[in-house]
Each structure stands twice: as C-alpha cells, then as structure tokens.
Design a protein around this motif. Structure first.
Motif, PDB file in Angstrom:
ATOM      1  N   VAL A 208       0.833  -1.204   0.000  1.00  0.00           N
ATOM      2  CA  VAL A 208       0.000   0.000   0.000  1.00  0.00           C
ATOM      3  C   VAL A 208       0.868   1.255   0.000  1.00  0.00           C
ATOM      4  O   VAL A 208       0.560   2.243  -0.681  1.00  0.00           O
ATOM      5  CB  VAL A 208      -0.945  -0.020   1.216  1.00  0.00           C
ATOM      6  CG1 VAL A 208      -1.701   1.302   1.331  1.00  0.00           C
ATOM      7  CG2 VAL A 208      -1.929  -1.183   1.103  1.00  0.00           C
ATOM      8  N   ASP A 210       3.956   1.594  -1.153  1.00  0.00           N
ATOM      9  CA  ASP A 210       4.809   1.739  -2.340  1.00  0.00           C
ATOM     10  C   ASP A 210       4.412   0.694  -3.379  1.00  0.00           C
ATOM     11  O   ASP A 210       5.123  -0.270  -3.613  1.00  0.00           O
ATOM     12  CB  ASP A 210       6.282   1.556  -1.933  1.00  0.00           C
ATOM     13  CG  ASP A 210       7.234   1.802  -3.089  1.00  0.00           C
ATOM     14  OD1 ASP A 210       6.833   2.445  -4.078  1.00  0.00           O
ATOM     15  OD2 ASP A 210       8.396   1.338  -2.998  1.00  0.00           O
ATOM     16  N   PRO A 211       3.265   0.866  -4.026  1.00  0.00           N
ATOM     17  CA  PRO A 211       2.764  -0.174  -4.927  1.00  0.00           C
ATOM     18  C   PRO A 211       3.560  -0.265  -6.226  1.00  0.00           C
ATOM     19  O   PRO A 211       4.016   0.750  -6.750  1.00  0.00           O
ATOM     20  CB  PRO A 211       1.326   0.269  -5.210  1.00  0.00           C
ATOM     21  CG  PRO A 211       1.338   1.743  -5.014  1.00  0.00           C
ATOM     22  CD  PRO A 211       2.328   2.001  -3.915  1.00  0.00           C
ATOM     23  N   ALA A 236      -7.773  -2.606   1.425  1.00  0.00           N
ATOM     24  CA  ALA A 236      -6.668  -1.666   1.200  1.00  0.00           C
ATOM     25  C   ALA A 236      -6.149  -1.751  -0.230  1.00  0.00           C
ATOM     26  O   ALA A 236      -5.694  -0.748  -0.794  1.00  0.00           O
ATOM     27  CB  ALA A 236      -5.535  -1.930   2.186  1.00  0.00           C
ATOM     28  N   LEU A 237      -6.237  -2.938  -0.834  1.00  0.00           N
ATOM     29  CA  LEU A 237      -5.777  -3.077  -2.216  1.00  0.00           C
ATOM     30  C   LEU A 237      -6.690  -2.313  -3.174  1.00  0.00           C
ATOM     31  O   LEU A 237      -6.233  -1.783  -4.183  1.00  0.00           O
ATOM     32  CB  LEU A 237      -5.709  -4.556  -2.605  1.00  0.00           C
ATOM     33  CG  LEU A 237      -4.655  -5.395  -1.877  1.00  0.00           C
ATOM     34  CD1 LEU A 237      -4.756  -6.857  -2.291  1.00  0.00           C
ATOM     35  CD2 LEU A 237      -3.255  -4.858  -2.149  1.00  0.00           C
ATOM     36  N   ASN A 238      -7.978  -2.252  -2.849  1.00  0.00           N
ATOM     37  CA  ASN A 238      -8.914  -1.494  -3.697  1.00  0.00           C
ATOM     38  C   ASN A 238      -8.627  -0.001  -3.636  1.00  0.00           C
ATOM     39  O   ASN A 238      -8.836   0.725  -4.610  1.00  0.00           O
ATOM     40  CB  ASN A 238     -10.350  -1.770  -3.263  1.00  0.00           C
ATOM     41  CG  ASN A 238     -10.766  -3.213  -3.489  1.00  0.00           C
ATOM     42  OD1 ASN A 238     -10.273  -3.855  -4.411  1.00  0.00           O
ATOM     43  ND2 ASN A 238     -11.663  -3.721  -2.652  1.00  0.00           N
ATOM     44  N   ARG A 239      -8.145   0.475  -2.498  1.00  0.00           N
ATOM     45  CA  ARG A 239      -7.905   1.909  -2.334  1.00  0.00           C
ATOM     46  C   ARG A 239      -6.731   2.413  -3.163  1.00  0.00           C
ATOM     47  O   ARG A 239      -6.602   3.614  -3.396  1.00  0.00           O
ATOM     48  CB  ARG A 239      -7.689   2.230  -0.854  1.00  0.00           C
ATOM     49  CG  ARG A 239      -8.965   2.105  -0.019  1.00  0.00           C
ATOM     50  CD  ARG A 239      -8.847   2.849   1.287  1.00  0.00           C
ATOM     51  NE  ARG A 239      -7.876   2.255   2.185  1.00  0.00           N
ATOM     52  CZ  ARG A 239      -8.173   1.317   3.079  1.00  0.00           C
ATOM     53  NH1 ARG A 239      -9.419   0.856   3.183  1.00  0.00           N
ATOM     54  NH2 ARG A 239      -7.251   0.842   3.878  1.00  0.00           N
ATOM     55  N   ILE A 240      -5.861   1.505  -3.602  1.00  0.00           N
ATOM     56  CA  ILE A 240      -4.736   1.934  -4.444  1.00  0.00           C
ATOM     57  C   ILE A 240      -4.914   1.467  -5.883  1.00  0.00           C
ATOM     58  O   ILE A 240      -3.956   1.418  -6.650  1.00  0.00           O
ATOM     59  CB  ILE A 240      -3.384   1.437  -3.875  1.00  0.00           C
ATOM     60  CG1 ILE A 240      -3.357  -0.106  -3.787  1.00  0.00           C
ATOM     61  CG2 ILE A 240      -3.087   2.068  -2.524  1.00  0.00           C
ATOM     62  CD1 ILE A 240      -1.986  -0.658  -3.439  1.00  0.00           C
ATOM     63  N   ARG A 243      -3.381   3.436  -8.658  1.00  0.00           N
ATOM     64  CA  ARG A 243      -1.913   3.476  -8.752  1.00  0.00           C
ATOM     65  C   ARG A 243      -1.317   2.120  -9.102  1.00  0.00           C
ATOM     66  O   ARG A 243      -0.133   2.031  -9.438  1.00  0.00           O
ATOM     67  CB  ARG A 243      -1.330   3.950  -7.418  1.00  0.00           C
ATOM     68  CG  ARG A 243      -1.820   5.330  -6.993  1.00  0.00           C
ATOM     69  CD  ARG A 243      -1.577   5.571  -5.525  1.00  0.00           C
ATOM     70  NE  ARG A 243      -0.165   5.389  -5.172  1.00  0.00           N
ATOM     71  CZ  ARG A 243       0.260   5.176  -3.920  1.00  0.00           C
ATOM     72  NH1 ARG A 243      -0.628   5.079  -2.924  1.00  0.00           N
ATOM     73  NH2 ARG A 243       1.542   5.024  -3.680  1.00  0.00           N
ATOM     74  N   MET A 244      -2.098   1.074  -9.036  1.00  0.00           N
ATOM     75  CA  MET A 244      -1.602  -0.279  -9.257  1.00  0.00           C
ATOM     76  C   MET A 244      -2.705  -1.122  -9.878  1.00  0.00           C
ATOM     77  O   MET A 244      -3.835  -1.124  -9.395  1.00  0.00           O
ATOM     78  CB  MET A 244      -1.166  -0.895  -7.920  1.00  0.00           C
ATOM     79  CG  MET A 244      -0.677  -2.341  -8.024  1.00  0.00           C
ATOM     80  SD  MET A 244      -0.346  -3.045  -6.372  1.00  0.00           S
ATOM     81  CE  MET A 244      -2.051  -3.321  -5.804  1.00  0.00           C
TER      82      MET A 244
END
Length: 279
Positions: A208, A210-211, A236-240, A243-244
């Motif tokens: 999260v 530094d994706p 948390a993965l959905n929130r980035i 960016r990723m």
C-alpha cells in the motif's frame, strides 16, 4: 541428478555397441512438478501413478486430466504395491519413502528444483530420455520455447514493475524461475525493494505504501477464505487501484517449471496486455 542405480543404467546407454536399456513400463512420480513432466512426456500406459497433488486444482495444472491417472500419497507401501520399474523423486520427497525404496532396490531417479528456464528444459529432456521417450521430450520443449517466444514483449518495450503476490503475502524474488519468467514477458520483478530475497512474505502495508505498477495476485481458495487468503481481497488493495493494476496469476503456476511454463507464459502475457490496454 540420478541415483547410483539409475545412473549406472544411463551410462550403459553411452557405451559403444551396448544394447539400449529397456524402456521403463511402470513409472511413479513422487513430486508435483515431476508429475507434470511425466504426464506430458510418457505414454499413458507408462504412468503407474502421480502424486495426489496432481488432482488439486489450486496446486496443479493437471487437475482435470489427472482424474484418469492413479495417484498415491507418496508412502512407501503405496509405491511398492504398484511394482514400479522407475520412481521419480526430488529432494522434497519423504525421506522415509526414499529410504524404503533404497532398501528394496527399487530403481529411482532424483531431481532437483530448476531455478532457470534452461535448467527446466534440460530436466524435461533428461526425464524423457530416462523413460525412453526422447522425441516426446523434444516436442514438449519446442512447445515451451514457442510459448515463450509468443509471450515476449516487442524489442525495446518498457518493463512494467510487478510482484507476484500469493496467499499470506508470499512472493518470489530474484534468482527464482518465476523471476526469470517475469523478465522474459516484459516485467521487472521489484520484490527486492520490499526486502525480499529469493522467497518470502511481503506485508500488505508495504504494498500500500509503495505499490508496483502490477500486482500479479493469486486467487483465494473456493469456499470460506483462510486467514492467509484474506490478504488477497483486503479493502486496502482497492484503495490503491488507481496506482496499481491487479492481474491474475494463479498459485498453481508459482512453483513448477516444465510444461507449466506454457501456461505461465500465457498468463503473464495476458496480464501485460491488460495493463497496457488500461493505461
């Protein structure tokens, strides 16, 4: 690496004028990665048994086909009852089974775990020769080489930063076969920037913070997810997501080379195309 008994038989093949060793008729595999090679290079009636992992859809690329093939749970009693004339083993095979087969003088061949594509292709050829099927081995190698060529990015194409992320945050670092496959298909494996060596776990917090550009994630097992699986669906993965990009890399592709590399190359090439289309 072959055991002494099998190595002696192999040496005889190289002697001028020596009669070829008889083709093994009942071959047993005691390793999931060797299962896949044996299945693809042997005639069906040569395979006495594969491991029970061969039928596990989460762990094996053979799950459907292996239903028609006998399996064992790698015990000495099961193997002896099959009356094999050759048993393929690895350093991970149960020591008790290995010792029992040695005492009973059942022919065995020991193989390591290839860490490069070249070593994996060499292992296919070695097993194919050992079971008297060199042409089948050459055909499998040719299919893998064609799959790798088809999955290669165009010359000069920029690499996408990525990590392979499996249940419990397990990942593959530098010096692994997975790392080489990432490089061959246009990715830069950045596991090292999270402090990972060859193999290990990467914390969700690190991803999260530094994706990479691409998260090549496994898929949770069917049914209620385990604690290890939950990291793969953490909010948390959905929130980035902006960016990723997340792409599928099934866990069954992580550990084995051999014919598995065909599916691995295709999965990575698909992931790369998806990321570029979304850019």
């Amino acid at each position: 690496m072959l055991t002494r008994r099998t190595a002696v038989g192999g040496l005889a093949l190289g002697l001028a004028g020596a009669a070829p060793a008889p083709r093994p008729q009942r071959v047993v595999s005691l390793n999931p990665c060797l299962d896949v090679i044996l299945f693809h290079v042997a005639a069906r009636d040569q395979i006495a048994a594969l491991t029970h992992y061969a039928r596990d859809a989460q762990a094996s690329t053979l799950a459907q086909a292996a239903r028609a093939v006998p399996i064992t749970y790698e015990t000495a009693e099961e193997v002896v009852a099959l009356r094999p004339d050759l048993v393929l083993m690895s350093e991970h095979s149960a020591p008790a089974t290995r010792q029992a087969l040695a005492r009973l003088r059942i022919p065995t061949a020991m193989f390591d775990v290839p860490q490069t594509v070249a070593a994996s292709l060499a292992q296919i050829r070695q097993i194919a020769r050992l079971i008297g099927q060199p042409a089948r081995g050459a055909a499998v190698v040719a299919k893998i080489e064609a799959a790798l060529a088809a999955a290669a990015p165009p010359p000069g194409a920029p690499k996408l930063t990525a990590i392979v992320y499996q249940p419990n945050g397990f990942a593959a670092g530098a010096g692994t076969l997975t790392d080489e496959m990432l490089r061959l298909t246009g990715f830069e494996n950045v596991a090292a920037r999270y402090g990972l060596g060859r193999w290990g776990n990467i914390g969700l917090e690190q991803i999260v913070a530094d994706p990479p550009q691409v998260l090549l994630a496994g898929q949770p097992a069917p049914g209620a997810p385990t604690w290890a699986d939950r990291v793969l669906s953490h909010p948390a993965l959905n929130r980035i997501a902006g960016r990723m990009q997340r792409e599928v890399f099934p866990q069954r592709l992580l550990y084995c080379g051999g014919p598995v590399l065909i599916e691995t190359a295709a999965a990575l090439a698909t992931a790369r195309r998806n990321v570029l289309r979304a850019a």
